[in-house]
Each structure stands twice: as C-alpha cells, then as structure tokens.
Design an enzyme around this catalytic site. Structure first.
Site, PDB file in Angstrom:
ATOM      1  N   ILE A  94      -0.428   9.254   8.719  1.00 37.62           N
ATOM      2  CA  ILE A  94      -1.176   8.370   9.617  1.00 37.62           C
ATOM      3  C   ILE A  94      -0.858   6.912   9.298  1.00 37.62           C
ATOM      4  O   ILE A  94      -0.371   6.582   8.220  1.00 37.62           O
ATOM      5  CB  ILE A  94      -2.692   8.614   9.505  1.00 37.62           C
ATOM      6  CG1 ILE A  94      -3.203   8.280   8.089  1.00 37.62           C
ATOM      7  CG2 ILE A  94      -3.037  10.050   9.886  1.00 37.62           C
ATOM      8  CD1 ILE A  94      -4.714   8.372   7.930  1.00 37.62           C
ATOM      9  N   ASP A 146       0.860  -1.190   0.000  1.00 34.47           N
ATOM     10  CA  ASP A 146       0.000   0.000   0.000  1.00 34.47           C
ATOM     11  C   ASP A 146       0.891   1.233   0.000  1.00 34.47           C
ATOM     12  O   ASP A 146       1.400   1.645   1.035  1.00 34.47           O
ATOM     13  CB  ASP A 146      -0.927  -0.002   1.216  1.00 34.47           C
ATOM     14  CG  ASP A 146      -1.933   1.152   1.190  1.00 34.47           C
ATOM     15  OD1 ASP A 146      -1.678   2.154   0.483  1.00 34.47           O
ATOM     16  OD2 ASP A 146      -2.965   1.050   1.874  1.00 34.47           O
ATOM     17  N   HIS A 162       0.561   7.878   4.112  1.00 36.76           N
ATOM     18  CA  HIS A 162       1.186   7.191   5.235  1.00 36.76           C
ATOM     19  C   HIS A 162       2.686   7.454   5.347  1.00 36.76           C
ATOM     20  O   HIS A 162       3.339   6.855   6.211  1.00 36.76           O
ATOM     21  CB  HIS A 162       0.924   5.692   5.115  1.00 36.76           C
ATOM     22  CG  HIS A 162      -0.530   5.368   4.942  1.00 36.76           C
ATOM     23  ND1 HIS A 162      -1.462   5.604   5.913  1.00 36.76           N
ATOM     24  CD2 HIS A 162      -1.212   4.866   3.868  1.00 36.76           C
ATOM     25  CE1 HIS A 162      -2.665   5.242   5.471  1.00 36.76           C
ATOM     26  NE2 HIS A 162      -2.534   4.802   4.243  1.00 36.76           N
ATOM     27  N   GLY A 166      -5.036   1.962   8.085  1.00 37.88           N
ATOM     28  CA  GLY A 166      -6.102   1.307   8.831  1.00 37.88           C
ATOM     29  C   GLY A 166      -5.935  -0.200   8.852  1.00 37.88           C
ATOM     30  O   GLY A 166      -6.213  -0.858   9.861  1.00 37.88           O
TER      31      GLY A 166
END
Length: 285
Positions: free
Chosen positions: A208, A188, A193, A211
């Site tokens: 961040i 990903d 991120h 998830g």
C-alpha cells in the site's frame, strides 16, 4: 505486556540533530507526485532548485534519521510487531516557513497512550527548532492492532461533523505504480509499502501507499488550488487515515473553504470513493 503505558510516557525524550538541503526537498516533492507536467512553472517551484519552495508537509520526513515513528516504536515500554502497526492520523503545526536548507534539533517522545480495546494508539510527538527558535511540531497517531485492553485512557472520542454542501473544488490526483517505491527514499523503509509477502502478512492484497504520501499530495492540492500556490500560508494541517491507497489508483480530493481553513475529504476513485483521509483540515493565513 508489549506496551507498558506508564513506562512509555515516563521515558526520556530522544533528541538529535537533523539537517536537510534542496535535494531532500526535491526528492520529497517528487515522492508525493510533484513535477507533472515537468515544465509547468507551477510545478517548477517544487522541483527546480533555483525556484524552490518547501511544502510544509516536508516536515514529516525532514532529517529522516530524526526521532520518528519507527524510532518511537523502540522506546522503553513499547515492543510491538511492525506488521500490526498502522498510521492512524497526523497533525502538523508550522511555526514559521521551512527553509530550503537547515540544521535543527528534533526532540521526540511518546505524548500519549490510548486504550481502544482491540488496539492501542500511541501519540508520538516530535518538536523541531533551529537557532532562531521553533520550526514545527509533528504528532503521529500510531494504531497498534491487538495491543489494547490494558485498562488505559480511551482518549478523545469526539469527531468533527463532516463538511456539508458541494465542495468548492474537486481535483483528481493519479498515484503512479512506483509511487511508494519512490516515496520510500524519503526515509520510511517499512516493507509494507514494497514487499508483497510482508503486505499479505499484514492483511493486504499487495503493498500500500504510505499514508504520509497521500497526506503530502493532498496538502499540495490545497495549496495549488485554494492558497494561490503560497506554501507560507499554511499554519496547521491534520488528518485521520481512514483507508488505504494502492499504487496505481486515483485520489479524488474534495475541498470546502471556511474562514481561515480548508476542510478536505479524500477518496479512492476506483473503489467508489472509498474514504482515505477524513477529518482533514488545513489551517491558513
């Protein structure tokens, strides 16, 4: 209009071959925080190839070139700004234990498009099978800010009642400062991120955590504490992403036993248990 629901739903599924081996599994496990302490026998089943077990949430990254979230955002009828995209939820059905090495066919399609007014929600479904039959089914709910209001179906509106009483188990899981950078290597590559400037454009103070990294860490905590470390007992796993995690924070994972399942709630300890994962259920044998 950036999202044409009818065109997206009518698009032909995308099918491709995926493969993985022990190195992919070990990298994923390290990416979600396994391996601490490094010599702990319970951790070696996630990190040492001679003892390796596959945590079922590995299905979310297996064969990182397979049809998935980023691929789905380029499907016919979908043209959106990546900075407006958030992962809203994830559900996983496991048909049989995932082997350490495998080759399979992954078929991805947009299974639903919901109009939430200020946003659109795309449900991207990936079904994976090998020569012996179905392995797993992944549903990713993708929230696209600013793309609602097209008059479509609002989708399901009911939510389960939260668990009551004191949790049966509570564990703390620290998130390393470099956790998102390591997890990105599983496939990903969203700059949200890693890139501070991109994160600010998306409305965040800093990059961040994925998830799905929190998703995997949480499943590992449930397996290790309530399922006797047996990854093959997991039958299904679903959650809704309610808030973000910043690298360097600590996850507080609370678990409630129920018949055939575990209810889970995850919060960010340093932010007064700000909700991170809600409506979370692990179904097991």
């Amino acid at each position: 209009m950036p999202i044409d629901a009818a065109l997206a739903l009518a698009a032909e599924p995308r099918t491709g071959e995926i493969s993985w081996d022990h190195k992919d599994v070990q990298l994923y496990h390290l990416g979600i925080g396994a391996g601490l302490p490094a010599t702990d026998p319970d951790e070696l089943r996630y990190t040492l190839e001679s003892r390796l077990h596959v945590l079922p949430s590995f299905a979310t990254v297996a064969g990182s070139g397979s049809p998935g979230v980023i691929s789905g955002l380029s499907m016919p009828g979908v043209d959106v700004d990546l900075a407006r995209v958030l992962h809203g939820g994830q559900s996983l059905g496991i048909h049989r234990p995932i082997p350490v090495r495998g080759t399979a066919t992954a078929t991805g399609r947009i299974a639903a498009v919901y109009d939430k007014g200020k946003a659109a929600v795309l449900v991207m479904r990936t079904e994976v099978a090998d020569a012996e039959g179905p392995l797993w089914t992944n549903d990713a709910q993708i929230y696209v800010r600013g793309e609602g209001g097209f008059g479509g179906d609002r989708g399901p509106s009911t939510r389960p009642d939260p668990p009551t009483g004191d949790p049966d188990r509570t564990v703390l899981r620290p998130v390393r400062e470099d956790q998102a950078l390591l997890y990105r290597l599983c496939g990903d590559w969203n700059p949200l991120h890693a890139d501070p400037e991109f994160a600010k454009r998306a409305g965040f103070d800093r990059p961040i955590l994925h998830g799905l990294c929190t998703y995997g860490s949480t499943l590992k905590a449930v397996v290790d504490t309530l399922l006797g470390g047996d990854v093959t007992r997991v039958r299904g796993y679903r959650t809704r992403f309610a808030g973000v995690v910043y690298p360097g924070e600590t996850l507080r994972i609370r678990m409630w036993r129920e018949e055939g399942r575990v209810r889970v709630a995850v919060g960010a300890l340093e932010r007064q248990d700000a909700p991170v994962l809600v409506d979370t259920v692990v179904e097991h044998s």
